[in-house]
Each structure stands twice: as structure tokens, then as C-alpha cells.
Design a protein around this motif. Sequence first.
Motif, PDB file in Angstrom:
ATOM      1  N   VAL A 258       0.830  -1.209   0.000  1.00  0.00           N
ATOM      2  CA  VAL A 258       0.000   0.000   0.000  1.00  0.00           C
ATOM      3  C   VAL A 258       0.868   1.264   0.000  1.00  0.00           C
ATOM      4  CG1 VAL A 258      -1.679   1.288   1.423  1.00  0.00           C
ATOM      5  CG2 VAL A 258      -1.956  -1.173   1.089  1.00  0.00           C
ATOM      6  N   GLY A 259       2.074   1.153   0.587  1.00  0.00           N
ATOM      7  CA  GLY A 259       2.949   2.327   0.664  1.00  0.00           C
ATOM      8  C   GLY A 259       2.668   3.192   1.878  1.00  0.00           C
ATOM      9  N   PHE A 260       2.231   2.569   2.972  1.00  0.00           N
ATOM     10  CA  PHE A 260       2.015   3.286   4.238  1.00  0.00           C
ATOM     11  C   PHE A 260       3.354   3.394   4.962  1.00  0.00           C
ATOM     12  CE2 PHE A 260       1.155   2.866   8.861  1.00  0.00           C
ATOM     13  CZ  PHE A 260       0.483   4.069   9.060  1.00  0.00           C
ATOM     14  N   GLU A 261       3.638   4.565   5.526  1.00  0.00           N
ATOM     15  CA  GLU A 261       4.973   4.725   6.109  1.00  0.00           C
ATOM     16  C   GLU A 261       5.007   4.833   7.617  1.00  0.00           C
ATOM     17  OE1 GLU A 261       6.799   7.772   3.724  1.00  0.00           O
ATOM     18  OE2 GLU A 261       7.185   6.270   2.144  1.00  0.00           O
ATOM     19  N   GLY A 262       3.848   4.712   8.276  1.00  0.00           N
ATOM     20  CA  GLY A 262       3.817   4.810   9.741  1.00  0.00           C
ATOM     21  C   GLY A 262       4.128   3.481  10.416  1.00  0.00           C
ATOM     22  N   GLU A 263       3.728   3.383  11.713  1.00  0.00           N
ATOM     23  CA  GLU A 263       4.054   2.151  12.451  1.00  0.00           C
ATOM     24  C   GLU A 263       2.813   1.300  12.732  1.00  0.00           C
ATOM     25  OE1 GLU A 263       5.155   2.568  16.548  1.00  0.00           O
ATOM     26  OE2 GLU A 263       4.283   4.565  16.688  1.00  0.00           O
ATOM     27  N   LEU A 264       3.063   0.032  13.115  1.00  0.00           N
ATOM     28  CA  LEU A 264       1.984  -0.892  13.470  1.00  0.00           C
ATOM     29  C   LEU A 264       1.809  -0.908  14.980  1.00  0.00           C
ATOM     30  CD1 LEU A 264       2.934  -4.090  11.416  1.00  0.00           C
ATOM     31  CD2 LEU A 264       1.719  -2.054  10.687  1.00  0.00           C
ATOM     32  N   VAL A 265       0.540  -0.947  15.429  1.00  0.00           N
ATOM     33  CA  VAL A 265       0.244  -1.069  16.860  1.00  0.00           C
ATOM     34  C   VAL A 265      -0.644  -2.295  17.023  1.00  0.00           C
ATOM     35  CG1 VAL A 265      -0.831   0.051  18.847  1.00  0.00           C
ATOM     36  CG2 VAL A 265       0.255   1.434  17.080  1.00  0.00           C
ATOM     37  N   TRP A 266      -0.323  -3.172  17.996  1.00  0.00           N
ATOM     38  CA  TRP A 266      -1.072  -4.429  18.150  1.00  0.00           C
ATOM     39  C   TRP A 266      -2.148  -4.299  19.206  1.00  0.00           C
ATOM     40  CZ3 TRP A 266      -0.480  -7.910  14.457  1.00  0.00           C
ATOM     41  CH2 TRP A 266       0.633  -7.745  13.622  1.00  0.00           C
ATOM     42  N   ASP A 267      -3.382  -4.662  18.865  1.00  0.00           N
ATOM     43  CA  ASP A 267      -4.512  -4.596  19.793  1.00  0.00           C
ATOM     44  C   ASP A 267      -4.718  -5.980  20.409  1.00  0.00           C
ATOM     45  OD1 ASP A 267      -6.874  -4.480  21.136  1.00  0.00           O
ATOM     46  OD2 ASP A 267      -8.078  -3.773  19.427  1.00  0.00           O
ATOM     47  N   SER A 268      -4.160  -6.154  21.635  1.00  0.00           N
ATOM     48  CA  SER A 268      -4.180  -7.483  22.246  1.00  0.00           C
ATOM     49  C   SER A 268      -5.539  -7.835  22.846  1.00  0.00           C
ATOM     50  CB  SER A 268      -3.087  -7.597  23.311  1.00  0.00           C
ATOM     51  OG  SER A 268      -3.328  -6.606  24.282  1.00  0.00           O
ATOM     52  N   THR A 269      -6.506  -6.909  22.776  1.00  0.00           N
ATOM     53  CA  THR A 269      -7.851  -7.271  23.253  1.00  0.00           C
ATOM     54  C   THR A 269      -8.575  -8.112  22.192  1.00  0.00           C
ATOM     55  OG1 THR A 269      -8.950  -5.322  22.317  1.00  0.00           O
ATOM     56  CG2 THR A 269      -8.032  -5.096  24.548  1.00  0.00           C
ATOM     57  N   LYS A 270      -8.080  -8.144  20.969  1.00  0.00           N
ATOM     58  CA  LYS A 270      -8.724  -8.921  19.907  1.00  0.00           C
ATOM     59  C   LYS A 270      -8.147 -10.345  19.886  1.00  0.00           C
ATOM     60  CE  LYS A 270     -11.293  -5.801  17.661  1.00  0.00           C
ATOM     61  NZ  LYS A 270     -11.038  -4.582  18.430  1.00  0.00           N
ATOM     62  N   PRO A 271      -8.978 -11.345  19.547  1.00  0.00           N
ATOM     63  CA  PRO A 271      -8.506 -12.740  19.594  1.00  0.00           C
ATOM     64  C   PRO A 271      -7.527 -13.078  18.465  1.00  0.00           C
ATOM     65  CG  PRO A 271     -10.752 -12.651  18.739  1.00  0.00           C
ATOM     66  CD  PRO A 271     -10.391 -11.241  19.124  1.00  0.00           C
ATOM     67  N   ASP A 272      -6.622 -14.002  18.772  1.00  0.00           N
ATOM     68  CA  ASP A 272      -5.683 -14.509  17.770  1.00  0.00           C
ATOM     69  C   ASP A 272      -6.300 -15.624  16.928  1.00  0.00           C
ATOM     70  OD1 ASP A 272      -3.417 -12.987  18.043  1.00  0.00           O
ATOM     71  OD2 ASP A 272      -2.441 -14.329  19.471  1.00  0.00           O
ATOM     72  N   GLY A 273      -7.229 -16.372  17.537  1.00  0.00           N
ATOM     73  CA  GLY A 273      -7.780 -17.544  16.844  1.00  0.00           C
ATOM     74  C   GLY A 273      -6.786 -18.684  16.841  1.00  0.00           C
ATOM     75  N   THR A 274      -6.928 -19.566  15.866  1.00  0.00           N
ATOM     76  CA  THR A 274      -6.044 -20.726  15.749  1.00  0.00           C
ATOM     77  C   THR A 274      -4.582 -20.282  15.632  1.00  0.00           C
ATOM     78  OG1 THR A 274      -7.768 -21.955  14.634  1.00  0.00           O
ATOM     79  CG2 THR A 274      -5.554 -22.691  14.225  1.00  0.00           C
ATOM     80  N   PRO A 275      -3.654 -20.910  16.368  1.00  0.00           N
ATOM     81  CA  PRO A 275      -2.251 -20.467  16.273  1.00  0.00           C
ATOM     82  C   PRO A 275      -1.617 -20.749  14.911  1.00  0.00           C
ATOM     83  CG  PRO A 275      -2.477 -22.374  17.753  1.00  0.00           C
ATOM     84  CD  PRO A 275      -3.863 -21.937  17.395  1.00  0.00           C
ATOM     85  N   ARG A 276      -2.035 -21.852  14.291  1.00  0.00           N
ATOM     86  CA  ARG A 276      -1.399 -22.220  13.027  1.00  0.00           C
ATOM     87  C   ARG A 276      -2.387 -23.052  12.214  1.00  0.00           C
ATOM     88  NH1 ARG A 276       4.003 -25.924  12.227  1.00  0.00           N
ATOM     89  NH2 ARG A 276       4.368 -25.239  10.084  1.00  0.00           N
ATOM     90  N   LYS A 277      -2.419 -22.853  10.892  1.00  0.00           N
ATOM     91  CA  LYS A 277      -3.447 -23.504  10.075  1.00  0.00           C
ATOM     92  C   LYS A 277      -2.901 -23.746   8.664  1.00  0.00           C
ATOM     93  CE  LYS A 277      -7.257 -20.965   9.600  1.00  0.00           C
ATOM     94  NZ  LYS A 277      -8.609 -20.379   9.640  1.00  0.00           N
ATOM     95  N   LEU A 278      -1.854 -24.551   8.591  1.00  0.00           N
ATOM     96  CA  LEU A 278      -1.255 -24.851   7.272  1.00  0.00           C
ATOM     97  C   LEU A 278      -1.772 -26.202   6.820  1.00  0.00           C
ATOM     98  CD1 LEU A 278       0.861 -24.231   5.034  1.00  0.00           C
ATOM     99  CD2 LEU A 278       2.500 -25.542   6.412  1.00  0.00           C
ATOM    100  N   MET A 279      -2.356 -26.260   5.637  1.00  0.00           N
ATOM    101  CA  MET A 279      -2.924 -27.525   5.194  1.00  0.00           C
ATOM    102  C   MET A 279      -1.915 -28.367   4.429  1.00  0.00           C
ATOM    103  SD  MET A 279      -6.879 -26.923   4.515  1.00  0.00           S
ATOM    104  CE  MET A 279      -6.735 -26.161   2.963  1.00  0.00           C
ATOM    105  N   ASP A 280      -2.112 -29.676   4.552  1.00  0.00           N
ATOM    106  CA  ASP A 280      -1.342 -30.627   3.753  1.00  0.00           C
ATOM    107  C   ASP A 280      -2.071 -30.755   2.414  1.00  0.00           C
ATOM    108  OD1 ASP A 280      -0.326 -32.852   2.511  1.00  0.00           O
ATOM    109  OD2 ASP A 280      -0.169 -34.041   4.349  1.00  0.00           O
TER     110      ASP A 280
END
Length: 312
Positions: A258-280
Amino acid sequence: MSIDKSAKIYVAGHRGLVGSAVVRKLQSLGFSNLLLRTHSDLDLTVQSSVDAFFAAEKPQYVILAAAKVGGIYANNTYPADFITINLQIQTNVITSSFSHGVKKLLFLGSSCIYPKFAPQPIPESALLTGPLEPTNEWYAIAKIAGIKMCQAYRLQFGFDAISAMPTNLYGPNDNFHPENSHVLPALLRRFHEAKVRGDERVVVWGSGTPLREFLHVDDLADAVVFLLENYSGLGHVNVGSGKEVSIKELAELVKEVVGFEGELVWDSTKPDGTPRKLMDNSMIESLGWKPKISLKDGLGGTYKWYLENVRQ
Ligand SMILES: NC(=O)C1=CN([C@@H]2O[C@H](COP(=O)(O)OP(=O)(O)OC[C@H]3O[C@@H](n4cnc5c(N)ncnc54)[C@H](OP(=O)(O)O)[C@@H]3O)[C@@H](O)[C@H]2O)C=CC1
Ligand SMILES: C[C@H]1O[C@H](OP(=O)(O)OP(=O)(O)OC[C@H]2O[C@@H](n3cnc4c(=O)[nH]c(N)nc43)[C@H](O)[C@@H]2O)[C@@H](O)[C@@H](O)C1=O
């Protein structure tokens, strides 16, 4: 088996992410007799309307890409809608397809059918071997019921119904809703709007550590047509890219595209869901199919599509 180009094929959900890609694929291959109905023309939760439609139109093939779909927040917030609407749509379409002589049906599920802590990469045989991820178990239960209905109709009546389980998808005609969408379209929109406003920060949900496998919807559409023409087994088939990224890596990639130049902030109140979901994906690969579109190329194309079609 190759399907006759004049065969009558009903694509349910043809204005959605998956349905629209399937229509593009079928049209590019020369299929000329596609049967399409919008949600307002035909509400697939209403059994009598669905049955009357099948009785009148008699499609030969059905691709079931209509469903109640959403990201982690929507799944977690509207559990009754996700289980009820999906059970209704799929039950109506599968039973009417069978009773009105459809030759073959392809049902679309999702990688969320697998247990939260399934072995990675996840083989088809991991189904029903452990507890589901709580944020989407209602949707997952409906999708598992869809797989089982296809199997039951094949076993009892010989109905040629197959199921494909795609991984997380993205591409043109995705849902870019700020809360109810999946992560990739949500971030494309959020980073774009932040860039336009000149914001210094963008909020991303969760911890950034979950791993996800993304597949471009044009690859999925290619796999759907491939399976329709080449697979008639009892078991469901995984469809993925075989490549995973963390949500943090995805956010950095979207930021770059996108070309955004600011920083990322993580909202830990939101769920992560499944830790990993790679299919065979070895089953579909052994049948002779593999994906073509890289995440970087797919993201670039999807951002272009967003700029041309969605942004205000
Ligand atoms: N998106 C993803 O990442 C993934 C999707 N899938 C599966 O692929 C399939 C398609 O998903 P996707 O394309 O993303 O979803 P979309 O929400 O983009 O499209 C779903 C389509 O179904 C239609 N629909 C919903 N309810 C009804 C109804 N009652 N009657 C008639 N039509 C209805 C919608 O129409 P309207 O908008 O007018 O309601 C829409 O056109 C689903 O089965 C989903 O589980 C699987 C894995 C990942
Ligand atoms: C395809 C699959 O999609 C759903 O499962 P999911 O894979 O968890 O999907 P998701 O795309 O919504 O989130 C992926 C990850 O990304 C993080 N994340 C960061 N920031 C945003 C954000 O802004 N929006 C969203 N939605 N997620 C975000 C988020 O916290 C999570 O860790 C199922 O409910 C079910 O529908 C299903 O089958």
C-alpha cells in the motif's frame, strides 16, 4: 472427465469472492450455460424456493459457493447466524440437487473444520480428531455437516457430491468491511485509509504471531473446476498454497504494497484464533493440481482491484 462446454452449471453465490472467481474461470474456459441467481432473486435459506428453482431450471452441475462468511470477529459475534444460515443453505442446495437429478455437486468448506491443535501441515484425516477453535466452531460445525451430507448422499444414493476445503482466500470481490471481513482485506483497507489520511499508526488485531496460509481466489477457482472434472471420491480435499506467513509478516507486506509509512500497533484485546493452520495439500497435488499466484503478486493485484472498484 471433461465437462461439456454447454452443460448447465449453477454457481450459487456468484457475486461473492469465490463464486465470482469461479464464474470468471468457467467463462474463460468457454462454458456458456451458467445459471446464476442473486441473493435477492433466490434466498437459499428458503427450502420451498430452492426446490422450485431446481425443479424449473434442472442444472446439471452445482458449485455451492453461497454461504454466511466472515472473519474472526464476525464468526465470534454472530454464532447463531453462522451455524443456522450455513446449515440451511447447504441442506437446501444439496437435497434439491440430489432430488432434481444434478449430475455432480461441489461443496465448499473451509480449513477451520480442523481441530485447533491439528498436526501441521493438516492432512484431510485430521477431521474430527480434536476440539475446534472456539472463535469459529459454529461455522465449522456447519461446514463439517456439509462434508458429511455429501458423503452420506454418495454412500446411500450414489450421488456424485464432493467437498473442497480451501485455506484463507483473498482477491477481487472480497469483503472489505472494517470489522466483519478477513484479515487481508481488512488490512488493505485500513492501511490505505491511514495512508490517505496521513496517520502515523495502524492498529492490527491480536499478537501478530498466528500463522496463516493464503491462497488467491483465482487459484482456488482453478482448483474447483479441476476437482469438478477430475475427482469423485468420498473424502474431502484440501486446497491451499502450501505457504504460511505470520500475521505480523502479512501486515508488513500489506504496509509495503500500500505504501504506508507509519508504524503498526497491536490490539491485544482482539482474539488470535487458531495459532497455526497450514494444510497438507498433497492429495490435490497428487491428482495433478498446484497453485500459481504468489502472495506478493496476489496482494498487489488485489490492492489495484480495491483502488479501482471499492475505495470512495
Ligand atoms: N473467504 C475465505 O477466506 C474462505 C471462503 N471459503 C468458503 O468459500 C465459500 C464462499 O465464500 P466467499 O466467496 O468468501 O463468501 P462471500 O461472502 O464473498 O460470498 C458469499 C455469497 O453467498 C451469497 N449468499 C449468502 N447468503 C445467501 C442466501 N441466503 N441466499 C443466496 N445467496 C446467499 C452472498 O450474497 P449476498 O452478499 O448478497 O448475501 C454472496 O454472494 C464459502 O462456503 C466459504 O465457506 C472457504 C475458505 C476461506
Ligand atoms: C477463513 C477463516 O477465517 C476465520 O478465521 P481466521 O483465519 O482466524 O481469520 P481472520 O482472517 O479473521 O483472522 C486471521 C488472523 O488475523 C488477525 N487480524 C489482525 N488484524 C485483523 C483485522 O483487522 N481483521 C481480521 N479479521 N483479523 C485480523 C486475527 O486476529 C487472526 O489472528 C474463520 O473465522 C473462518 O471464517 C475461516 O474459515
